[in-house]
Design an enzyme around this catalytic site. Structure first.
Site, short mmCIF file in Angstrom:
data_model
loop_
_atom_site.label_atom_id
_atom_site.label_comp_id
_atom_site.label_asym_id
_atom_site.label_seq_id
_atom_site.Cartn_x
_atom_site.Cartn_y
_atom_site.Cartn_z
N PHE A 58 57.29 40.88 29.25
CA PHE A 58 56.76 41.63 30.38
C PHE A 58 57.18 40.94 31.68
CE2 PHE A 58 54.13 42.81 26.86
CZ PHE A 58 53.84 44.15 27.08
N CYS A 64 52.00 47.39 45.11
CA CYS A 64 51.82 48.76 44.60
C CYS A 64 51.63 49.70 45.77
CB CYS A 64 50.61 48.83 43.66
SG CYS A 64 50.48 50.46 42.84
N CYS A 68 44.17 51.75 43.24
CA CYS A 68 43.19 52.45 42.39
C CYS A 68 41.93 51.61 42.23
CB CYS A 68 43.80 52.73 41.03
SG CYS A 68 45.36 53.62 41.11
N CYS A 71 41.79 49.47 39.07
CA CYS A 71 42.97 48.65 38.76
C CYS A 71 42.56 47.28 38.23
CB CYS A 71 43.83 48.49 40.01
SG CYS A 71 45.34 47.58 39.69
N ASP A 72 43.09 46.91 37.06
CA ASP A 72 42.72 45.62 36.47
C ASP A 72 43.80 44.56 36.65
OD1 ASP A 72 44.64 46.51 34.74
OD2 ASP A 72 43.40 46.46 32.94
N THR A 73 44.74 44.81 37.56
CA THR A 73 45.86 43.88 37.77
C THR A 73 45.82 43.32 39.19
OG1 THR A 73 47.21 45.17 36.26
CG2 THR A 73 48.36 43.67 37.74
N GLU A 129 56.74 50.80 33.11
CA GLU A 129 55.43 51.43 33.28
C GLU A 129 55.27 51.74 34.77
OE1 GLU A 129 53.08 49.29 29.59
OE2 GLU A 129 52.84 48.43 31.58
N HIS A 223 45.86 44.65 23.34
CA HIS A 223 46.04 43.23 23.70
C HIS A 223 44.71 42.61 24.14
CE1 HIS A 223 46.78 45.90 27.07
NE2 HIS A 223 46.45 44.93 27.91
#
Ligand code: SF4
Length: 229
Positions: A58, A64, A68, A71-73, A129, A223
């Protein structure tokens, strides 16, 4: 009611990036220098969607164009690479693995053409993605996963209706299920994935897949169950 100001109440941002707009500005500042802004490069298993369970390197790009609520990132810049340096890092991290996934943030904010070309020459297959707002037809990506974000202002570009390998809708409520069913009309495998922050979303997704078995599938963030990245 005359003279009364109209007040719009917005949901508070609960995403993982402390200041998404500033994080994205910083990523674009790096990009202007010719280097690529990354959050991380790591080797794991793809946890979601059609490619679940396949070993994958990855490369998470910073920044971005959306912010959002769920958003978990954290997409702040953590490291930068010259394009050829990123290819070397992907080879070093993944060893024999020949799948790489560009994710984010939103990877299409950055120019990955030369990186994709170099990876293809080395025999890699490339997944991306994306939120589906910005097509990148020249990159020759082998597997495009689109996670549309219309309620967050991300208008799906029609190019993806023909070129996505799969659609994945994060589900918080009934409106998201309706959008997923609309998305399934494009004829691509279409996943509903429960918002991890909403305990009610799982049963909504299961019910929707049972009600529309030919149109929807369930995607879980496996994951996270495995406690791997
Ligand atoms: S599009 Fe994806 S990375 Fe960007 S804010 Fe939304 S969930 Fe986060």
């Amino acid at each position: 009611m005359r003279g009364m100001a109209r007040v719009t109440v917005e949901k508070p941002y609960r995403g993982a990036t402390p200041d998404p707009a500033e994080a994205t500005r910083e990523a674009m500042r790096v990009a202007k220098t010719g280097r690529l802004p990354l959050v991380e490069v790591f080797y794991s298993l793809q946890g979601e969607g059609l490619r679940t369970g396949q070993a994958t390197v990855f490369a998470r790009l910073a920044g971005c164009n959306l912010a959002c609520d769920f958003c978990d990132t954290d997409f702040r810049v953590q490291e930068t690479y010259a394009p050829e340096g990123l290819v070397e890092e992907i080879e070093r991290v993944g060893g024999p693995c020949r799948w790489v996934c560009f994710t984010g943030g939103e990877p299409t904010l950055h120019d990955l053409q030369s990186v994709c070309d170099a990876l293809h020459i080395r025999g890699y297959r490339i997944q991306m993605e994306t939120n589906g707002t910005r097509p990148r037809p020249g990159w020759g990506v082998d597997h495009i996963t689109v996670s549309p974000k219309q309620p967050q202002g991300g208008r799906l570009h029609p190019w993806y209706e023909r070129h996505a390998a799969e659609f994945k809708y994060v589900v918080d409520g009934e409106d998201d299920l309706r959008r997923a069913l609309d998305g399934a009309a494009h004829g691509r495998p279409t996943f509903v994935q429960p918002n991890a922050l909403n305990p009610a979303a799982m049963s909504l997704c299961i019910g929707a897949v049972q009600a529309h078995p030919d149109r929807l599938r369930l995607s879980l963030q496996t994951h996270k169950f495995l406690h791997i990245r």
